[in-house]
Design an enzyme around this catalytic site. Structure first.
Site, PDB file in Angstrom:
ATOM      1  N   LYS A  91      10.438   9.924  26.680  1.00  7.66           N
ATOM      2  CA  LYS A  91      11.653  10.744  26.791  1.00  7.66           C
ATOM      3  C   LYS A  91      11.320  12.001  27.600  1.00  7.66           C
ATOM      4  O   LYS A  91      10.394  12.739  27.241  1.00  7.66           O
ATOM      5  CB  LYS A  91      12.114  11.198  25.407  1.00  7.66           C
ATOM      6  CG  LYS A  91      12.740  10.103  24.586  1.00  7.66           C
ATOM      7  CD  LYS A  91      14.134  10.495  24.149  1.00  7.66           C
ATOM      8  CE  LYS A  91      14.896   9.342  23.557  1.00  7.66           C
ATOM      9  NZ  LYS A  91      14.398   8.006  23.719  1.00  7.66           N
ATOM     10  N   ASP A 125      12.954   7.074  29.933  1.00  2.00           N
ATOM     11  CA  ASP A 125      14.278   6.969  29.311  1.00  2.00           C
ATOM     12  C   ASP A 125      15.218   8.018  29.915  1.00  2.00           C
ATOM     13  O   ASP A 125      14.769   9.001  30.501  1.00  2.00           O
ATOM     14  CB  ASP A 125      14.191   7.253  27.801  1.00  2.00           C
ATOM     15  CG  ASP A 125      13.605   6.085  27.014  1.00  2.00           C
ATOM     16  OD1 ASP A 125      13.357   5.010  27.605  1.00  2.00           O
ATOM     17  OD2 ASP A 125      13.392   6.247  25.798  1.00  2.00           O
ATOM     18  N   ARG A 176      16.477   0.064  33.690  1.00  2.06           N
ATOM     19  CA  ARG A 176      17.154  -0.377  32.464  1.00  2.06           C
ATOM     20  C   ARG A 176      18.603   0.094  32.559  1.00  2.06           C
ATOM     21  O   ARG A 176      18.849   1.266  32.835  1.00  2.06           O
ATOM     22  CB  ARG A 176      16.488   0.253  31.240  1.00  2.06           C
ATOM     23  CG  ARG A 176      17.244  -0.031  29.941  1.00  2.06           C
ATOM     24  CD  ARG A 176      16.767   0.833  28.791  1.00  2.06           C
ATOM     25  NE  ARG A 176      15.378   0.608  28.468  1.00  2.06           N
ATOM     26  CZ  ARG A 176      14.581   1.550  27.942  1.00  2.06           C
ATOM     27  NH1 ARG A 176      15.043   2.772  27.713  1.00  2.06           N
ATOM     28  NH2 ARG A 176      13.328   1.285  27.669  1.00  2.06           N
ATOM     29  N   LYS A 179      24.555   1.385  27.867  1.00  3.39           N
ATOM     30  CA  LYS A 179      25.857   2.071  27.812  1.00  3.39           C
ATOM     31  C   LYS A 179      25.689   3.584  27.840  1.00  3.39           C
ATOM     32  O   LYS A 179      26.486   4.298  28.428  1.00  3.39           O
ATOM     33  CB  LYS A 179      26.603   1.669  26.535  1.00  3.39           C
ATOM     34  CG  LYS A 179      27.063   0.230  26.563  1.00  3.39           C
ATOM     35  CD  LYS A 179      28.048  -0.066  25.440  1.00  3.39           C
ATOM     36  CE  LYS A 179      28.439  -1.533  25.483  1.00  3.39           C
ATOM     37  NZ  LYS A 179      29.450  -1.886  24.478  1.00  3.39           N
ATOM     38  N   GLY A 180      24.642   4.093  27.191  1.00  2.00           N
ATOM     39  CA  GLY A 180      24.457   5.548  27.063  1.00  2.00           C
ATOM     40  C   GLY A 180      24.795   5.950  25.645  1.00  2.00           C
ATOM     41  O   GLY A 180      25.876   5.630  25.148  1.00  2.00           O
ATOM     42  N   THR A 219      21.439  -4.124  25.843  1.00  2.00           N
ATOM     43  CA  THR A 219      22.683  -4.135  25.067  1.00  2.00           C
ATOM     44  C   THR A 219      22.584  -5.131  23.932  1.00  2.00           C
ATOM     45  O   THR A 219      21.810  -6.087  24.008  1.00  2.00           O
ATOM     46  CB  THR A 219      23.892  -4.494  25.969  1.00  2.00           C
ATOM     47  OG1 THR A 219      25.087  -4.414  25.197  1.00  2.00           O
ATOM     48  CG2 THR A 219      23.783  -5.888  26.568  1.00  2.00           C
TER      49      THR A 219
END
Ligand code: FDA
Length: 312
Positions: A91, A125, A176, A179-180, A219
């Site tokens: 992250k 990410d 990647r 959707k978020g 997903t």
């Protein structure tokens, strides 16, 4: 969504930490690297690849950002030592992006250096929109230097994403698509399920047939999975051209079916002591599960005591 589930979803932030702790046992592989490795080996045995994630975000000082990167060096060692079939996901704010781009970049490079030497891969990410530009800029810089063993993430919910995707054409990157997960303002992000799905499917229709991308289709949503499988079949993509990605603890039955149908499937395996924020996000995504856990706890209050994150 029932009224009970709705109420639970909107009050997740007020849930006792002990309830969230209970949830952690589903979404988090454990508090230690050893527990995470064991989970990864189990997933490998089930035919899945993994990506390992040390939980944590938005750190407060440089020392903490450096320590996060140090831990990733240990994770890469563990992957090699235990022959885990998988890579790592980091992250940006956990590596210092909230403090400075330079700190983030320095820490990513440290991890990339080791990953590259080992023939491994680092996924950066994507966090909420204040970090999108910097994350993409650092990613582009690394790729333009010829570092191919890194990829990043695009979020279907952002209006900008289709342009970002097309703007990465020249790199033929490993991306990647998801959707978020962050709540974003309506000026910059689609808000409804239908609009977000339409954006996701548009990205798949654009990028999958091109073949110069390697896509991680992240997903658990049936219509998006079905749309992806249709494009994959129509364009006769090979198994090596893409992969499906899912979160640990979410829709395992769908995951198994994807593996059985011959797709590559990668599971995101988080671990660490900082499981709270991660689990709250997962609970908000799935009010049904939040409702179920709350009912369970109300029936059996003893659960609130003596359950450690990572107990399975
Ligand atoms: P959707 O939310 O519509 O869910 C579809 C169905 O899946 C639900 O109806 C439910 O049945 C099930 N489901 C979904 N979430 C569940 C949960 N928590 N528990 C139980 N069931 C659940 N986001 C981001 O902003 N940046 C990132 O870098 C990443 N990285 C990432 C990696 C991987 C491997 C995955 C799978 C996801 C992410 N995400 C992410 C999160 C992503 O943006 C998104 O929030 C979730 O995947 C949920 O969206 P779905 O596409 O599954 O659809």
């Amino acid at each position: 969504m029932g009224l009970f589930d709705k109420t639970v979803a909107s009050s997740v932030k007020f849930m006792p930490k002990a309830v969230v702790r209970k949830v952690a046992s589903r979404y988090v592989s454990g508090e230690t690297l050893q527990q995470a490795v064991q989970e990864c080996k189990r997933l490998n045995d089930d035919g899945c690849l993994v990506t390992m994630d040390l939980l944590g975000e938005s750190i407060e000082d440089e020392a903490h950002a450096n320590a996060s990167a140090d831990t990733y060096l240990d994770i890469l060692d563990a992957i090699e030592e235990h022959q885990v079939d998988g890579n790592v996901s980091i992250k940006p704010t956990h590596f210092g992006l909230g403090l400075s781009v330079e700190l983030f970049e320095k820490n990513v490079r440290r991890v990339l250096e080791k990953a590259g030497a080992m023939g491994n891969f680092v996924r950066i990410d994507m966090e909420d929109h204040p970090y999108t530009d910097d994350t993409l800029a650092v990613f582009r810089k690394l790729r333009e230097e010829g570092i191919e063993y890194t990829g990043t993430v695009l979020q279907a919910m952002l209006h900008r994403t289709q342009a970002d995707l097309e703007g990465l054409d020249d790199l033929g990157p490993n991306l990647r698509l998801c959707k978020g997960v962050y709540r974003e303002p309506e000026e910059i992000a689609f808000q409804t399920y239908d609009d977000i799905n339409a954006s996701f499917i548009k990205m798949l229709e654009y990028a999958l047939p091109k073949r110069n991308y390697y896509l991680g289709i992240a997903t658990h949503d049936d219509p998006v999975i079905e749309a992806a499988e249709k494009i994959i079949a129509e364009h006769e993509l090979k198994r090596e051209d893409y992969e499906f990605q899912m979160l640990l603890g979410v829709r395992q039955e769908v995951r198994k079916k994807l593996v059985d149908r011959g797709h590559r499937v990668r599971v995101y395996v988080p671990y660490g002591t900082e499981w709270y924020a991660y689990c709250v996000r997962r609970l908000k995504e799935n009010p049904k599960f939040a409702g179920f856990v709350t009912k369970d706890v109300l029936k059996n209050p003893k659960m609130l005591f003596g359950t450690k994150a990572g107990d399975r």
